[in-house]
Design a protein around this motif. Structure first.
Motif, short mmCIF file in Angstrom:
data_model
loop_
_atom_site.label_atom_id
_atom_site.label_comp_id
_atom_site.label_asym_id
_atom_site.label_seq_id
_atom_site.Cartn_x
_atom_site.Cartn_y
_atom_site.Cartn_z
N PHE A 16 3.39 7.61 3.20
CA PHE A 16 3.44 6.28 3.76
C PHE A 16 3.83 4.58 2.95
CE2 PHE A 16 4.57 7.70 7.88
CZ PHE A 16 3.99 8.59 8.28
N PHE B 180 0.86 -1.34 0.02
CA PHE B 180 0.09 0.14 0.15
C PHE B 180 1.17 1.33 0.30
CE2 PHE B 180 -3.87 -2.14 1.48
CZ PHE B 180 -3.33 -3.16 1.97
N PHE C 101 4.05 -0.06 8.16
CA PHE C 101 4.40 1.18 7.55
C PHE C 101 5.49 1.27 7.34
CE2 PHE C 101 0.08 2.95 7.09
CZ PHE C 101 -0.05 2.82 8.01
N GLY C 102 6.16 2.31 7.21
CA GLY C 102 7.23 2.45 6.61
C GLY C 102 7.87 3.98 7.75
N SER C 103 8.73 4.55 7.25
CA SER C 103 8.82 5.32 8.69
C SER C 103 8.15 6.86 7.34
CB SER C 103 10.67 6.12 8.94
OG SER C 103 11.20 6.30 6.88
N TYR D 17 0.01 4.69 1.42
CA TYR D 17 -0.66 5.92 2.37
C TYR D 17 -0.09 8.02 1.41
CZ TYR D 17 -3.95 1.81 4.06
OH TYR D 17 -4.04 1.12 4.59
N GLN E 283 -0.73 11.29 3.31
CA GLN E 283 -1.51 12.05 4.71
C GLN E 283 -0.89 13.48 5.05
OE1 GLN E 283 1.24 11.29 8.31
NE2 GLN E 283 -0.83 11.99 9.68
#
Lengths: 112, 113
Positions: free
Chosen positions: A89, A34, A102-104, A36, A38
């Motif tokens: 992300f 995925f 999640f990645g950072s 995402y 923000q």
């Protein structure tokens, strides 16, 4: 264990530039992948996803291809806009669980 | 997708006190919600899975007695940080599981002084 690594930011681009944000993963089996996004002051929103190898997810001009051979899911956009400025992300979901790893996060800043 | 709100968006509390954060699913009945914690410039770390009407499932290393989760209805889950300390200062994010996807709230920034 399962993990996601994405490039550190911030990434600063001029409007209409080409964008690549690298994401690689480590997972057992065949995870779903995925991206995402923000936006400032908002919650994470699903941008795109891919559930099996060679799948390409796409949305709003963004694309990412699930590459099993390189365990990667890089995010690309041909021409970024100021409104694309946000934190992105990469994430994976393994097996039958709904848990996300999640990645950072990578902050993108697009200048006019 | 589901619309998720969190309250408050920002809270400051003194060390040793407790603070409650609410996560509401505004247009969807959520059997399952998730609570995440995000440190500056770091990824979201899953703290626990909240299931309506049952006890939450905590991830390894998360103190369940410190981070109390209650999911008493299909639209509300709460996270209570008990006896808060400065190291609990963080950004707390909830999500709702709906139609196989997670929908995220805007987050709550907790600062413990």
């Amino acid at each position: 264990g399962n993990s996601v690594t994405q490039m550190e930011g911030p990434v600063t681009l001029s409007e209409e530039a080409f964008l690549t944000i690298n994401c690689t993963y480590t997972a057992t089996g065949y995870p779903s992948l995925f991206w995402y996004v923000q936006y400032p002051g908002e919650g994470l929103q699903l941008l795109l996803k891919a559930t099996k190898a060679d799948d390409k997810g796409s949305n709003k001009g963004f694309e990412a291809t699930y590459r099993k051979e390189t365990t990667s899911f890089h995010l690309e956009k041909g021409s970024v806009q100021v409104s694309d400025s946000a934190v992105y992300f990469c994430a994976l979901r393994a097996g039958s669980s709904y848990k996300l790893i999640f990645g950072s996060g990578t902050r993108l800043l697009v200048r006019p | 997708g589901a619309v998720v709100s969190q309250h408050p968006s920002w809270v400051i509390c003194k060390s040793g006190t407790s603070v409650k954060i609410e996560c509401r699913s505004l247009d969807f009945q959520a059997t399952t919600m998730f609570w995440y914690r995000q440190f500056p410039k770091q990824s979201l770390m899953l703290m626990a899975t909240s299931n309506e009407g049952s006890k939450a499932t905590y991830e390894q290393g998360v103190e369940k007695d410190k981070f109390l989760i209650n999911h008493a209805s299909l639209t509300l889950s709460t996270l209570t940080v008990t006896s808060a300390h400065p190291e609990d200062s963080s950004f707390y994010i909830c999500s709702v599981l709906g139609e196989g996807e997670q929908y995220f709230g805007p987050g709550t920034r907790l600062t413990v002084t």
